[in-house]
Design an enzyme around this catalytic site. Sequence first.
Site, PDB file in Angstrom:
ATOM      1  N   ASN A   1       0.845  -1.198   0.000  1.00  0.00           N
ATOM      2  CA  ASN A   1       0.000   0.000   0.000  1.00  0.00           C
ATOM      3  C   ASN A   1       0.877   1.244   0.000  1.00  0.00           C
ATOM      4  OD1 ASN A   1       0.491  -0.949   2.678  1.00  0.00           O
ATOM      5  ND2 ASN A   1      -1.261   0.148   3.499  1.00  0.00           N
ATOM      6  N   VAL A   2       0.389   2.256  -0.709  1.00  0.00           N
ATOM      7  CA  VAL A   2       1.104   3.520  -0.891  1.00  0.00           C
ATOM      8  C   VAL A   2       0.129   4.642  -0.545  1.00  0.00           C
ATOM      9  CG1 VAL A   2       2.384   4.971  -2.500  1.00  0.00           C
ATOM     10  CG2 VAL A   2       2.471   2.475  -2.750  1.00  0.00           C
TER      11      VAL A   2
ATOM     12  N   ASN B   1      -1.013   8.696   0.832  1.00  0.00           N
ATOM     13  CA  ASN B   1      -0.776  10.087   0.420  1.00  0.00           C
ATOM     14  C   ASN B   1      -1.444  11.009   1.431  1.00  0.00           C
ATOM     15  OD1 ASN B   1      -1.480  12.681  -1.319  1.00  0.00           O
ATOM     16  ND2 ASN B   1       0.125  11.571  -2.392  1.00  0.00           N
ATOM     17  N   ALA B   2      -0.890  12.204   1.594  1.00  0.00           N
ATOM     18  CA  ALA B   2      -1.475  13.188   2.508  1.00  0.00           C
ATOM     19  C   ALA B   2      -2.910  13.535   2.113  1.00  0.00           C
ATOM     20  CB  ALA B   2      -0.616  14.444   2.539  1.00  0.00           C
TER      21      ALA B   2
ATOM     22  N   GLU C   1      -3.150  -4.664  -2.963  1.00  0.00           N
ATOM     23  CA  GLU C   1      -3.705  -5.552  -3.995  1.00  0.00           C
ATOM     24  C   GLU C   1      -3.710  -4.853  -5.347  1.00  0.00           C
ATOM     25  OE1 GLU C   1      -4.934  -4.769  -1.017  1.00  0.00           O
ATOM     26  OE2 GLU C   1      -6.332  -6.276  -0.269  1.00  0.00           O
TER      27      GLU C   1
ATOM     28  N   CYS D   1     -10.800  -2.883  -3.987  1.00  0.00           N
ATOM     29  CA  CYS D   1      -9.881  -3.925  -4.461  1.00  0.00           C
ATOM     30  C   CYS D   1     -10.633  -5.157  -4.950  1.00  0.00           C
ATOM     31  CB  CYS D   1      -8.890  -4.302  -3.373  1.00  0.00           C
ATOM     32  SG  CYS D   1      -7.642  -3.018  -3.148  1.00  0.00           S
TER      33      CYS D   1
END
Length: 135
Positions: free
Chosen positions: A42-43, A45-46, A55, A91
Site C-alpha cells: 500500500n502507498v 498520500n497526505a 492488492e 480492491c
Amino acid sequence: MKYETLIDEARAARELAYVPYSRFKVGAALETKDGRVFRGCNVENASYGLCNCAERTAFFSAIAHGYVPGDFAALAVIGDTDGPIAPCGACRQVILELGGNDLAVVLANLKGDVMETTAAAQLPNAFGGRDLQKS
Ligand SMILES: O=c1ccn([C@H]2C[C@H](O)[C@@H](CO)O2)c(=O)[nH]1
Ligand SMILES: [Zn+2]
C-alpha cells in the site's frame, strides 16, 4: 507455486509499504500463469483518498508489465490483522475484473491464519463490463 511461497512474497512486499498516515502495512503478491510474481504494497498520500492498496498496486504493476486479464493464477495478501486480511471493496472490484472469477485469492495474517477463496466469491452480484454493453 505453493500458497506458502506466495504468502512469503506478499510478506516481503509488505515491508516496503509507504504508510505514514495509517501505519498499517499490507503486502500482496500476484502470480501469473507463466510463473512470475508481481509484488504490491500500500502507498498512502497526505490527500487520503489517493491511498492505493497493496492488492491494486500488484495488479497495476503486472498490467504495466504487459500482462492482461486471463494471465493470472493466484493472489496472496497479508496484513497484521486478527484473522486473514479482508480486501476492501474497491480492491475486490479490481481483483474480479483483472483476475477473473476463478482467480485463487489467499488471505493471510502475520500469525499464520490463512483463508483460501476466489475473486468471484469475494464480490457477489458484482457490477462488471458486461453491464455497460446494454442497447
Ligand atoms: O486489504 C487491504 C486493506 C487495507 N489496505 C490499506 C489501505 C490503507 O493504506 C491502509 C489502511 O486502510 O491499509 C490495503 O492495502 N489492503
Ligand atoms: Zn483495497
